[in-house]
Write an enzyme that holds these catalytic residues in place. Structure first.
Site, PDB file in Angstrom:
ATOM      1  CE1 TYR A 103      86.143  -0.078 -54.064  1.00 50.07           C
ATOM      2  CE2 TYR A 103      87.106  -1.125 -55.987  1.00 50.07           C
ATOM      3  CZ  TYR A 103      86.592  -0.009 -55.368  1.00 50.07           C
ATOM      4  OH  TYR A 103      86.533   1.175 -56.058  1.00 50.07           O
ATOM      5  CG  ASP A 176      91.997  -4.593 -52.131  1.00 47.04           C
ATOM      6  OD1 ASP A 176      92.776  -3.750 -51.625  1.00 47.04           O
ATOM      7  OD2 ASP A 176      91.043  -4.285 -52.862  1.00 47.04           O
ATOM      8  CE  LYS A 201      90.018   4.287 -53.054  1.00 50.50           C
ATOM      9  NZ  LYS A 201      89.598   2.902 -52.917  1.00 50.50           N
TER      10      LYS A 201
HETATM   11  C1  LIG Z   1      89.158   2.117 -53.998  1.00 50.55           C
HETATM   12  C2  LIG Z   1      89.498   0.706 -53.815  1.00 50.55           C
HETATM   13  C3  LIG Z   1      89.951  -0.058 -54.890  1.00 50.55           C
HETATM   14  C4  LIG Z   1      90.007   0.449 -56.305  1.00 50.55           C
HETATM   15  O1  LIG Z   1      90.880   1.493 -56.492  1.00 50.55           O
HETATM   16  P1  LIG Z   1      90.763   2.507 -57.730  1.00 50.55           P
HETATM   17  O2  LIG Z   1      92.113   3.084 -57.793  1.00 50.55           O
HETATM   18  O3  LIG Z   1      89.688   3.470 -57.373  1.00 50.55           O
HETATM   19  O4  LIG Z   1      90.414   1.682 -58.928  1.00 50.55           O
HETATM   20  C5  LIG Z   1      90.285  -1.370 -54.635  1.00 50.55           C
HETATM   21  N1  LIG Z   1      90.180  -1.898 -53.413  1.00 50.55           N
HETATM   22  C6  LIG Z   1      89.748  -1.193 -52.358  1.00 50.55           C
HETATM   23  C7  LIG Z   1      89.657  -1.853 -51.029  1.00 50.55           C
HETATM   24  C8  LIG Z   1      89.383   0.128 -52.522  1.00 50.55           C
HETATM   25  O5  LIG Z   1      88.903   0.804 -51.483  1.00 50.55           O
END
Ligand SMILES: *Cc1c(COP(=O)(O)O)cnc(C)c1O
Length: 387
Positions: A103, A176, A201
């Site tokens: 990311y 992640d 998300k």
């Molecule tokens: C959106 C996202 C993040 C970060 O999340 P936030 O809550 O917006 O800081 C981290 N990793 C991935 C894969 C993402 O899509």
């Protein structure tokens, strides 16, 4: 008789037990009142509200169950969960290996913050076989940060093989796990030390609250995460924790619909003459499908596809013609979203060319046939400017 001023300060304190509701109480409090003087410095008592009260504790417990973790820490955003985990375990002189498809804001943190604190950062090609990836690790390598599938281009990695090899070398692994929403894939079961996700998300599901989590199973790793949050002083509001717990209740149901619609739209796109590639590990025949089938119990609604090469104007016409897809970042909410990927691939060290103009879609909870009709209109606009 005490004065009105004093009585107003003491008024309105509920003394009886709270009614039992389906969700946890949203407690608001920095000060936690202790029963007596000895309790002030007794570590077995919760003495301050920064680490969260009932709603945060309920969310941590529920996430630990979901990821089969022993401990979960909460962070004000997903990015904070990633930076918080890295800061909790790394020190100056360490070196980390990070997937090139990470990311983009995670990459920015590694480049601009970790390097400044004396941590070496190298980006590896996610297509490397696990043994070749581990061959890159040296004496100073402390951690491997994976993201599988990767952001935007969705490359899958053999997470279990990488985690197993890293463990024999004494190297930590973190992933992640946002695409799987902490639910469709359980990294801790595959030997990964830290499973991190942006709850913003799918767990939130409504594109309106930020939060992140990091989960671990081994007591030492759980303690490192908790200490990291303690030292950095991060707190998340009880209202937001409540919202995340509410989202978690419907997560499996929503994911099933996102996943099914996403596969339907992806399969349809594959048949369109303007489309040269589908990047969706859940779709048979796509890159990474075998690993996905081995490790995941489903797919969410997020994937990318390549359009046959065309002008920037044509790509913009495709996006601007869509009426049911919002144009915007983030994903995981009930509504469909689309964006062009190319500007985000510039910083990558390895692969940048996917055979055409790359678009990412988040398939929401709308009727997929309506989304398909909308995409067809977008493709018509693209074709009109490409011939
Ligand atoms: C959106 C996202 C993040 C970060 O999340 P936030 O809550 O917006 O800081 C981290 N990793 C991935 C894969 C993402 O899509």
């Amino acid at each position: 008789m005490t004065s009105d001023e004093t009585r107003i300060i003491r008024a309105g304190h509920l003394s009886g037990p709270l009614a039992r509701t389906v969700g946890p109480p949203i407690q608001k409090g920095s000060t936690v009142l202790l029963p007596n003087a000895a309790a002030l410095y007794d570590d077995s008592h919760l003495t301050y509200g920064r680490n969260g009260l009932a709603a945060q504790e309920a969310l941590r417990e529920a996430l630990a169950m979901t990821e089969d973790a022993v401990g979960v820490s909460l962070y004000p955003s997903g990015l904070a969960a990633l930076s918080g985990t890295l800061l909790a375990v790394l020190k100056a002189g360490d070196d980390i290996l990070v997937t090139d498809t990470v990311y983009k804001p995670t990459r920015r943190f590694c480049d601009r913050v970790l390097r400044r604190y004396g941590v070496g950062v190298r980006y590896y090609d996610p297509a490397l076989p696990p043994t070749e990836l581990l061959a890159l690790a040296g004496e100073a390598t402390r951690l491997i940060l994976m993201e599988s599938p990767g952001s935007l281009t969705l490359e899958m990695q053999d997470v279990a093989a990488i985690a197993g090899l890293a463990r024999t070398r004494g190297i930590l692994t973190a992933i992640d796990n946002t695409w799987a929403a902490g639910f469709l894939f359980r990294p801790l079961d595959h030997g990964v030390d830290f499973s991190i996700q942006s709850l913003t998300k799918y767990v939130c599901g409504h594109s309106d609250v930020f939060m992140g989590s990091a989960a671990a199973r081994e007591p030492e790793r759980v303690r490192q995460l908790a200490d990291g949050v303690l030292h950095l002083g991060w707190a998340v509001p009880g209202e937001d924790a409540y919202q995340m717990l509410r989202g978690l209740r419907t997560l499996p149901t929503r994911l099933a619909r996102h996943g099914e619609s996403g596969l339907k739209v992806a399969a349809w796109l594959r048949e369109q003459p303007e489309v040269t590639a589908i990047l969706h590990p859940g779709l048979p025949g796509c890159p990474g499908h075998e690993l996905w089938k081995r490790d995941f119990k489903g797919a969410p609604g997020l994937f990318s596809f390549a359009l046959k090469p065309g002008s920037r104007g044509a790509a913009e016409a495709f996006l601007d013609t869509l009426t049911l897809f919002g144009l915007g970042f983030s994903w995981g909410g009930f509504e469909s979203l689309a964006l062009a990927c190319e500007p985000q691939l510039k910083d990558r060290a390895h692969r940048k060319d996917y055979g055409g103009t790359l678009m990412r879609l988040h398939i929401g909870l709308e009727d997929p046939d309506d989304l398909i009709a909308d995409l067809r209109a977008g493709l018509d606009a693209y074709s009109a400017l490409t011939r």
